[in-house]
Design an enzyme around this catalytic site. Structure first.
Site, PDB file in Angstrom:
ATOM      1  CB  CYS A  71      -6.967  -2.967   6.205  1.00 28.32           C
ATOM      2  SG  CYS A  71      -7.066  -4.761   6.352  1.00 28.32           S
ATOM      3  CG  HIS A 125      -4.775  -5.088   1.682  1.00 28.39           C
ATOM      4  ND1 HIS A 125      -4.867  -3.713   1.610  1.00 28.39           N
ATOM      5  CD2 HIS A 125      -5.692  -5.478   2.611  1.00 28.39           C
ATOM      6  CE1 HIS A 125      -5.795  -3.290   2.456  1.00 28.39           C
ATOM      7  NE2 HIS A 125      -6.312  -4.340   3.073  1.00 28.39           N
ATOM      8  CD  GLU A 146      -2.927  -1.110   0.094  1.00 27.47           C
ATOM      9  OE1 GLU A 146      -3.068  -0.041  -0.547  1.00 27.47           O
ATOM     10  OE2 GLU A 146      -3.568  -2.146  -0.155  1.00 27.47           O
TER      11      GLU A 146
END
Length: 213
Positions: A144, A166, A81
């Site tokens: 998350c 992820h 991310e």
């Protein structure tokens, strides 16, 4: 001994397992060098308690790096991310039955925080290990993203690098459907390559990792 804190989540949404924790737990105690090791811990999948748990772990362990991981339903690869945003917008209730909609993660906090990890070098290393990976431009708006934002907020200016990854479903979670998945051994190997690269790469590589839309 320096510590890289690696977290995964407990199961949620009636699933019996969460692949982020199943993968992360296998890396607990792995040494990244003569004086650094991975410490794996599980976070609750709840808006009210996940951040508190993460803060306690940081205060207890004093990690030199922190990488949180979580399940990304629909993801087909190891997704590293780029950014966490200051919004909670839950499509489903969390494990405590809470479903915040359009609330701030941190009142009056910045709109977003970027990762401080070398995300493109990490993706490159995972791909070179033969495992699918990409830079992701959104961590969603569930727990998350909340944990990712709180992590970056807590460590801002500290010099401790941190970020979020992820992972896909495990094959047994989506058997009989067309939803993408990844074998556990590939997930573990991909995460290990990503963490090792993050630790040993102070400056990210310069190569394309964006999206057109």
């Amino acid at each position: 001994m320096r510590i890289v804190l690696l977290t995964g989540f407990e199961p949620f949404d009636q699933d019996p397992v969460n692949p982020s924790w199943e993968a992360v737990r296998q890396l607990d105690g792995v040494q990244l060098g003569s004086d650094v090791k991975i410490v794996a811990r599980r976070l609750p999948c709840a808006f009210a308690t996940a951040g508190e748990c993460l803060t306690r772990l940081i205060d207890e362990l004093h990690p030199a790096m922190v990488i949180a991981t979580g399940l990304g339903p629909g993801r087909s690869d190891i997704s590293v991310e780029r950014v966490a945003i200051n919004i909670n917008d839950a499509r489903i209730p969390d494990n405590l039955g809470e479903q915040p909609i359009d609330t701030a993660v941190v009142a009056d906090g910045p709109a977003a925080f970027f990762t401080t990890l070398p995300i493109k070098a990490m993706v490159k290393a995972v791909r070179e290990a033969g495992i699918a990976a990409s830079v992701s431009q959104t961590a969603g708006t569930f727990v998350c993203n909340q944990v990712f934002y709180l992590l970056q907020h807590a460590l801002a200016g500290s010099g401790v690098r941190s970020g979020f990854i992820h992972v896909p479903f495990l094959p047994e979670q989506v058997a009989g459907s067309q939803r993408p998945s990844m074998a556990l051994d590939a997930m573990v190997a991909g995460l290990q390559a990503a963490v090792l690269t993050a630790w040993h790469t102070p400056v990210d590589v310069k190569e394309a990792g964006g999206q057109v839309s």
